[in-house]
Write an enzyme that holds these catalytic residues in place. Sequence first.
Site, PDB file in Angstrom:
ATOM      1  N   ARG A   1      24.737  47.149  22.866  1.00  0.00           N
ATOM      2  CA  ARG A   1      25.465  46.061  23.532  1.00  0.00           C
ATOM      3  C   ARG A   1      24.505  45.148  24.290  1.00  0.00           C
ATOM      4  O   ARG A   1      23.476  45.596  24.791  1.00  0.00           O
ATOM      5  CB  ARG A   1      26.495  46.636  24.504  1.00  0.00           C
ATOM      6  CG  ARG A   1      27.501  47.579  23.851  1.00  0.00           C
ATOM      7  CD  ARG A   1      28.431  48.199  24.880  1.00  0.00           C
ATOM      8  NE  ARG A   1      29.374  49.110  24.254  1.00  0.00           N
ATOM      9  CZ  ARG A   1      29.127  50.404  24.038  1.00  0.00           C
ATOM     10  NH1 ARG A   1      27.969  50.924  24.419  1.00  0.00           N
ATOM     11  NH2 ARG A   1      30.026  51.175  23.453  1.00  0.00           N
TER      12      ARG A   1
ATOM     13  N   HIS B   1      28.240  40.565  16.946  1.00  0.00           N
ATOM     14  CA  HIS B   1      29.655  40.237  16.830  1.00  0.00           C
ATOM     15  C   HIS B   1      30.417  40.683  18.080  1.00  0.00           C
ATOM     16  O   HIS B   1      29.920  41.486  18.869  1.00  0.00           O
ATOM     17  CB  HIS B   1      30.273  40.889  15.589  1.00  0.00           C
ATOM     18  CG  HIS B   1      30.231  42.399  15.611  1.00  0.00           C
ATOM     19  ND1 HIS B   1      29.109  43.120  15.252  1.00  0.00           N
ATOM     20  CD2 HIS B   1      31.161  43.332  15.961  1.00  0.00           C
ATOM     21  CE1 HIS B   1      29.346  44.411  15.350  1.00  0.00           C
ATOM     22  NE2 HIS B   1      30.583  44.565  15.794  1.00  0.00           N
TER      23      HIS B   1
ATOM     24  N   HIS C   1      25.226  46.922  15.328  1.00  0.00           N
ATOM     25  CA  HIS C   1      25.116  48.298  14.873  1.00  0.00           C
ATOM     26  C   HIS C   1      23.823  48.463  14.080  1.00  0.00           C
ATOM     27  O   HIS C   1      23.404  47.547  13.362  1.00  0.00           O
ATOM     28  CB  HIS C   1      26.308  48.682  13.997  1.00  0.00           C
ATOM     29  CG  HIS C   1      27.629  48.451  14.644  1.00  0.00           C
ATOM     30  ND1 HIS C   1      27.965  49.012  15.852  1.00  0.00           N
ATOM     31  CD2 HIS C   1      28.698  47.704  14.271  1.00  0.00           C
ATOM     32  CE1 HIS C   1      29.195  48.624  16.186  1.00  0.00           C
ATOM     33  NE2 HIS C   1      29.649  47.823  15.251  1.00  0.00           N
TER      34      HIS C   1
ATOM     35  N   GLN D   1      27.877  42.909  20.543  1.00  0.00           N
ATOM     36  CA  GLN D   1      27.206  44.121  20.088  1.00  0.00           C
ATOM     37  C   GLN D   1      26.650  43.983  18.679  1.00  0.00           C
ATOM     38  O   GLN D   1      27.000  43.061  17.937  1.00  0.00           O
ATOM     39  CB  GLN D   1      28.184  45.291  20.111  1.00  0.00           C
ATOM     40  CG  GLN D   1      29.409  45.085  19.223  1.00  0.00           C
ATOM     41  CD  GLN D   1      30.444  46.172  19.382  1.00  0.00           C
ATOM     42  OE1 GLN D   1      30.522  47.084  18.569  1.00  0.00           O
ATOM     43  NE2 GLN D   1      31.248  46.082  20.442  1.00  0.00           N
TER      44      GLN D   1
ATOM     45  N   GLU E   1      31.446  48.047   9.268  1.00  0.00           N
ATOM     46  CA  GLU E   1      32.881  48.055   9.564  1.00  0.00           C
ATOM     47  C   GLU E   1      33.573  46.826   8.989  1.00  0.00           C
ATOM     48  O   GLU E   1      32.940  45.811   8.684  1.00  0.00           O
ATOM     49  CB  GLU E   1      33.123  48.156  11.073  1.00  0.00           C
ATOM     50  CG  GLU E   1      32.580  47.000  11.885  1.00  0.00           C
ATOM     51  CD  GLU E   1      32.669  47.261  13.390  1.00  0.00           C
ATOM     52  OE1 GLU E   1      32.468  48.411  13.819  1.00  0.00           O
ATOM     53  OE2 GLU E   1      32.923  46.292  14.132  1.00  0.00           O
TER      54      GLU E   1
END
Length: 391
Positions: free
Chosen positions: A274, A255, A98, A96, A133
């Site tokens: 994804r 990642h 972001h 995936q 994240e």
Amino acid sequence: MDRLSNTVRPYAWGSTTAIPELLGIAPTGEPQAEMWMGAHPGAPSRATREAAEQSLSELIAADPAGELGPAAVEKFGPRLPFLLKILAAGAPLSLQVHPNLAQAKEGYAAEESAGVPIDAPHRNYKDANHKPELICALTPFDGLCGFRTPLEAADLLAGLDVDSLKPYVDLLHAHPEEAALREVLTAVLTADPDEMAATVAEAAAAAERLGGAYTPYASIAHHYPGDPGVIAAMLLNYVQLQPGEALFLGAGVPHAYLNGLGVEIMANSDNVLRCGLTPKHVDVPELLRIVRFEASDPGVLRPESSPSDEEVYDTPIDEFRLSRYVLAPDAEPRDLTAPTPQILLCTAGGVTVGDLTLTPGESAFVPAGDKTEISGTGGGAGTVFRATVVA
């Protein structure tokens, strides 16, 4: 300060034992993937205040300035800007990326305008926020993070000696970095499904036979047979974290987490694009628009100690700040009073937070400005993670 009761999410890739072992409870036999700590609307924590449990999101909504502090409200709005998790991967998570903040706002507005229901399985943008994240390992932790150089990826694919992979090897050798990575990932994800399934099966058999550096990909293929994400995974850096080490994942970086237990913190968002290793919605064109096609070192982070013994994981964003205290049995209490909101999570031993005692897996919310000290429980050793913001 308030003791938190937290929801455990039973995603299929979760470990059946890691979170129960941390909490000291019997496993249920079902996967337990993530324990969420925060005020995300999907599963807000419940805070015990004045002998009653209340939703943390409702507490914050009733008095944002009092709970979060004026500086945090001015900078991030009247909401807790981060989500803290314990993540337990027993199988690979989806491959995936972001979006960045501008992409998230654009994508969210477009799907809202098109009338796509917020809970629709095919919706990409659940909110208008980005999702940087950080994952910090509590046990040995395996993952994929960022692209290898094209030559490294070419060597890995060539070593499998699978005929149908040779065109990708040639592309990786023939083009500049960005074009090579873009062309090969696009080709893998848009290939004929039956032909790609056959390629993955051959590659998986070769990886199983060769072992060594190929072992992780044989394992991924075992969980996701025939999935093009198996080949895409070979374009990425394979990373093994030791306990206490961390990875920061910014926008556009492909990642996947593969195995292990960790503390994860992120901006309060659920936006994920994804491209494989998942039964969930895959949107290849949108993912290819978001991915940053550049090789990068995964950049393993180790905490930086301060004079107060706070070990800080340095990241380039302000929505969260994660640090750790490893408290010796005879350590003096540490003053954690801050003008920003905090969540404190015990991961080993025991810690005393004000008038609360936390054991592994237990957590507390500390409103901005509350007088807060931590120490080992009864003079014993303990480890506590501290999540807050930079405001």
